[in-house]
Design a protein around this motif. Structure first.
Motif, PDB file in Angstrom:
ATOM      1  N   PHE A  58      -2.792  -5.645   4.166  1.00 54.11           N
ATOM      2  CA  PHE A  58      -3.027  -4.852   2.960  1.00 54.11           C
ATOM      3  C   PHE A  58      -2.067  -3.663   3.036  1.00 54.11           C
ATOM      4  O   PHE A  58      -2.279  -2.717   3.777  1.00 54.11           O
TER       5      PHE A  58
ATOM      6  N   GLY B 273      -6.974   2.985   1.754  1.00 59.42           N
ATOM      7  CA  GLY B 273      -7.087   2.398   3.079  1.00 59.42           C
ATOM      8  C   GLY B 273      -8.448   2.561   3.708  1.00 59.42           C
ATOM      9  O   GLY B 273      -8.975   1.623   4.325  1.00 59.42           O
TER      10      GLY B 273
ATOM     11  N   VAL C 281      -4.555  -3.087   7.829  1.00 57.06           N
ATOM     12  CA  VAL C 281      -4.620  -2.182   6.679  1.00 57.06           C
ATOM     13  C   VAL C 281      -3.738  -0.974   6.961  1.00 57.06           C
ATOM     14  O   VAL C 281      -3.941  -0.264   7.958  1.00 57.06           O
TER      15      VAL C 281
ATOM     16  N   ALA D  23      -4.780   3.691   6.847  1.00 55.04           N
ATOM     17  CA  ALA D  23      -6.216   3.405   6.890  1.00 55.04           C
ATOM     18  C   ALA D  23      -7.098   4.630   6.730  1.00 55.04           C
ATOM     19  O   ALA D  23      -8.303   4.492   6.515  1.00 55.04           O
TER      20      ALA D  23
ATOM     21  N   ALA E 245     -10.757   0.144   2.133  1.00 51.76           N
ATOM     22  CA  ALA E 245     -10.384  -1.216   2.506  1.00 51.76           C
ATOM     23  C   ALA E 245     -10.862  -1.559   3.914  1.00 51.76           C
ATOM     24  O   ALA E 245     -11.324  -2.678   4.163  1.00 51.76           O
TER      25      ALA E 245
END
Length: 316
Positions: A216, A160, A152, A155, A163
């Protein structure tokens, strides 16, 4: 009502605080008394006209898509909510006009869900857009499974940080890029932090020698290119900022309102699975400052604008 609005595209200086017309509540809409509205990068991108080809602007535009507040009244085709209900929403339509940086917003019922009872209005306002983005990418695009390794980017940011929490909840191992000052924060979310920038690929390979199962991307550019080279066989790649992801065999995703997804996020927040870090709050009259801070792109978590009214003593 009082609101923030702009009558032309431009920088934060075009934002004005003052009176605008009260919103009209259609049959499928809910009038929400706004308590808080979160700032997202898309807000200032819309303000600068970058989405003009996709979304028609009806000036004056009240910006903002994220909201938390209290239902004042509902349209005749809305049995889901009643006056007094606390809600949160991702109030996006295909026209830029009546946004959430205001005392009231008319929100289509499809954009709303119950506010998590354990979150403040400020925290709840910061969840819808980033939460839906993270939820939809992880579930619908990347289809993350237990035991997989997910990378990710950014983050510690709004999308982020959610996620990381959602991917960890799915049983994935999560590696998250972040600046050194945010490494402890990423660890607290359930991720393994790595520094971004030059040498990223080597650092990720050091943690996942055989590559990662899913990436991601919320950064684009060089980070996206490096990510494509970090995928394991059958790895999946998704970006929410760079359509060039398709050149690397990945998918581009633009979040959409979904009441079922939003209700699920509310449940996850109430269960303590997802939290929202509010970095800073601004009163509605200082929304231009909130936009300026968002444009710097270094915020941990969310920036939130609050709407206070004389005589309120509910503490939110």
């Amino acid at each position: 009502m009082k609101a923030i609005s702009y009558s032309r595209y431009g920088g934060p200086e075009v934002l004005e605080f003052g009176e605008v017309a009260d919103p009209r509540v259609g049959p499928d809409s809910v009038l929400v008394e706004v308590r808080a509205a979160a700032v997202n990068p898309v807000d200032w991108k819309c303000r600068e006209g970058h989405l003009d080809q996709a979304l028609r602007s009806v000036f004056p535009v009240v910006p903002g898509w994220d909201v938390s507040g209290v239902v004042v009244r509902t349209g005749p085709a809305v049995p889901e909510f009643a006056a007094g209900d606390e809600v949160m929403g991702y109030v996006r339509t295909d026209v830029l006009s009546g946004g959430t940086f205001a005392e009231y917003v008319a929100a289509p019922v499809r954009t709303l869900a119950p506010k998590p009872r354990n979150l403040s209005f400020e925290e709840a306002a910061g969840l819808p857009l980033v939460g839906l983005t993270a939820f939809q990418v992880l579930h619908r695009i990347l289809e993350v499974k237990r035991g997989e390794t997910v990378l990710v980017h950014a983050a510690a940011g709004g999308v982020g940080s959610v996620a990381v929490q959602l991917a960890a909840h799915l049983g994935a191992r999560v590696i998250g890029t972040a600046s050194a000052r945010n490494h402890d924060f990423v660890r607290g979310l359930g991720g393994e932090p790595v520094g971004h920038g030059e040498g990223l690929a080597e650092r990720v390979r050091g943690l996942a020698p055989e590559g990662v199962d899913a990436v991601f991307d919320v950064v684009g550019g060089d980070a996206l290119k490096a990510s494509a080279n970090l995928l394991a066989p059958d790895g999946r790649l998704a970006s929410i900022v760079d359509p060039a992801v398709v050149d690397y065999g990945g998918r581009y995703w633009f979040v959409r309102p979904d009441p079922q997804d939003l209700r699920r996020l509310s449940e996850l927040a109430e269960a303590g699975t997802v939290s929202v870090h509010v970095a800073e709050t601004f009163p509605l009259s200082r929304a231009a400052e909130a936009h300026r801070l968002s444009e710097q792109g270094r915020t941990r978590g969310k920036i939130v604008v609050t709407v206070d009214r004389p005589g309120r003593s509910d503490g939110n």
